[in-house]
Design a protein around this motif. Structure first.
Motif, short mmCIF file in Angstrom:
data_model
loop_
_atom_site.label_atom_id
_atom_site.label_comp_id
_atom_site.label_asym_id
_atom_site.label_seq_id
_atom_site.Cartn_x
_atom_site.Cartn_y
_atom_site.Cartn_z
N VAL A 31 0.89 -1.19 0.00
CA VAL A 31 0.08 -0.19 -0.01
C VAL A 31 0.86 1.43 -0.09
O VAL A 31 0.69 2.33 -0.73
CB VAL A 31 -0.93 0.05 1.12
N TRP A 32 1.86 1.39 1.01
CA TRP A 32 2.57 2.34 1.03
C TRP A 32 3.61 2.68 -0.08
O TRP A 32 3.85 3.89 -0.41
CB TRP A 32 3.45 2.59 2.47
N MET A 33 3.99 1.41 -0.83
CA MET A 33 4.84 1.76 -1.84
C MET A 33 4.13 2.30 -3.01
O MET A 33 4.71 3.24 -3.87
CB MET A 33 5.57 0.33 -2.37
N SER A 34 2.83 2.17 -2.99
CA SER A 34 1.95 2.89 -3.88
C SER A 34 1.92 4.15 -3.82
O SER A 34 1.30 5.20 -4.71
CB SER A 34 0.49 2.08 -4.25
N LEU A 62 -2.40 15.53 -1.09
CA LEU A 62 -2.95 14.99 -0.01
C LEU A 62 -4.15 13.98 -0.10
O LEU A 62 -4.20 13.06 0.65
CB LEU A 62 -3.69 16.47 0.78
N ALA A 63 -4.55 13.75 -1.36
CA ALA A 63 -5.44 12.78 -1.44
C ALA A 63 -4.52 11.47 -1.44
O ALA A 63 -5.33 10.19 -1.15
CB ALA A 63 -6.12 12.90 -2.98
N GLY A 64 -3.45 11.44 -1.88
CA GLY A 64 -2.61 10.29 -2.24
C GLY A 64 -2.37 9.85 -0.62
O GLY A 64 -2.13 8.75 -0.34
N LEU A 65 -1.87 10.95 0.21
CA LEU A 65 -1.53 10.67 1.40
C LEU A 65 -2.68 10.00 2.20
O LEU A 65 -2.66 9.17 3.22
CB LEU A 65 -0.77 11.94 2.42
#
Length: 419
Positions: A31-34, A62-65
């Motif tokens: 998940v966090w690699m994406s 911000l949407a990605g975070l």
């Protein structure tokens, strides 16, 4: 020190815990690699050099975070839902879907301002935007539903790329990239969850086997108590009824019957004490086979060498109790995977060695009153034996019971005296 402590913690985990931690860690890393390309690509030079509003760039980042922080608990709960432990909050799932669509929309908006040909990383960012929510979607929906839903999202993203001015080759590239990502999610995540589910069912089955082994041991003890008390209590009841009838008739033999009842009651009391305290004879061969069966039922590989069939009865009884106590300690303490039981006999001694792995670091043997190893030392001391128990290093624990054997000459009758 911290690294060593973590290594010890990892070694103390059983197979299922290791598999569970590995699976969860892999999914969260996925998940966090994406999230990384979703956050970094909107900050590249083509985007900053375009006329894209700062609010759109900041909103996309911000949407990605937010996808990462939402997908972390969603993946964990989705895995629990797949294993049948709990259900997933629909509001959290809806939030994850909304954040995915927001990330895709923001990336397509940046592509429209920059131009898809000037922002070639757009297809990579779109593929990464699907992965966080897609990982949890594969876990919380039926197998056929998640690929269909994610394919529809990919088709929508491809259409958005075409509307943003992308060429046919760019649209095809975007669709192929997102299709590969969807296939990666569907296969990797589902297989990982399925493997963890199989391990969970195996662990549950192992616990059932262990409980059945314990129940069988309790039944055996119950049978021993029934054999000891059943006949005697029946005799006591019959003789008591006979004494009552004789007393009603005024026969003096009623007193004799009550004396016999008193004798049988005392005998029964002593036999019960013998069972509880373990003074009854223990068959060494039976205890060895029973220990191997119980340990294997608990998922512990157990190898037994020797049976002690030619040892004297008192020695067999003492070593049988040593086998029983050692098997109990293996089941109760640490996280063993293998256990070895060796019975070594010599002309002048018998030696029982029980060694198992999985002993926690810093394991110590506590001496004191009561049962357990202290009671076992008393049993061995009664036949002149000794007991040693403690860790040997590298996560191993060893119990050694040694009993001297009488020499053959000492058991021979003395020669007759000559006149």
């Amino acid at each position: 020190m911290w690294v060593r402590a973590q290594v010890h913690r990892w070694q103390r985990r059983d197979g299922f815990d290791k598999m569970d931690l590995y699976t969860r860690g892999t999914l969260h890393c996925l998940v966090w690699m994406s999230i990384v390309p979703q956050v970094l690509l909107p900050l590249t030079r083509p985007v900053r050099a375009s006329d894209a509003p700062v609010a759109l760039i900041a909103g996309t980042v911000l949407a990605g975070l937010a996808q990462g922080f939402c997908a972390t608990p969603l993946v964990a709960r989705g895995l629990e839902s797949y294993l049948g432990h709990r259900t997933v909050d629909r509001r959290l799932a809806a939030l994850g879907a909304a954040l995915m669509l927001a990330s895709i929309s923001g990336l397509l908006g940046l592509g429209a301002h920059t131009g898809p040909e000037e922002f070639p990383e757009l297809s990579l960012a779109l593929s990464a935007a699907v992965l966080p929510f897609g990982t949890s979607l594969v876990l919380i929906t039926p197998l056929w539903m998640s690929p269909v839903a994610l394919t529809a999202v990919a088709a929508g993203a491809g259409g958005g790329a075409a509307l943003a001015g992308g060429s046919r080759a760019f649209v095809v590239q975007t669709l192929l990239g997102m299709t590969f990502t969807i296939g990666l999610i569907a296969v990797t995540v589902r297989i990982s969850a399925w493997s963890l589910g199989v391990m969970s069912r195996l662990r549950d089955a192992q616990e059932v086997k262990t409980r059945l082994a314990v129940a069988e041991e309790r039944l055996r003890f119950g049978r021993d108590m029934h054999d000891v008390l059943g006949r005697n209590l029946a005799v006591i009841a019959l003789k008591s009824e006979l004494a009552v009838e004789l007393a009603q008739r005024g026969q003096p033999t009623a007193m004799d019957q009550m004396v016999e009842v008193q004798r049988i009651a005392r005998t029964s009391q002593q036999e019960v004490r013998d069972v509880v305290r373990g003074y009854r004879k223990v068959d060494l061969r039976t205890e060895l086979l029973g220990a191997r069966g119980v340990l294997r039922a608990a998922g512990i590989e157990c190898a037994v060498q020797g049976d002690g069939g030619r040892l004297p009865a008192p020695v067999q009884s003492a070593l049988g109790w040593a086998v029983r106590e050692a098997a109990t300690n293996v089941l109760r303490h640490g996280n063993p995977q293998r256990c070895a039981i060796r019975l070594e006999t010599a002309p002048d001694s018998a030696r029982l060695v029980v060694e198992n792995d999985g002993a926690p670091p810093g394991t110590t043997v506590v001496s004191g009153g009561g049962s357990g190893l202290h009671g076992l030392r008393e049993r061995l001391a009664a036949v002149g034996g000794s007991l040693e128990a403690g860790p040997t290093g590298e996560g191993l624990f060893r119990l050694t019971a040694a009993i001297p054997l009488p020499s053959p000459r000492s058991t021979e009758p003395p020669p007759p005296e000559k006149d």
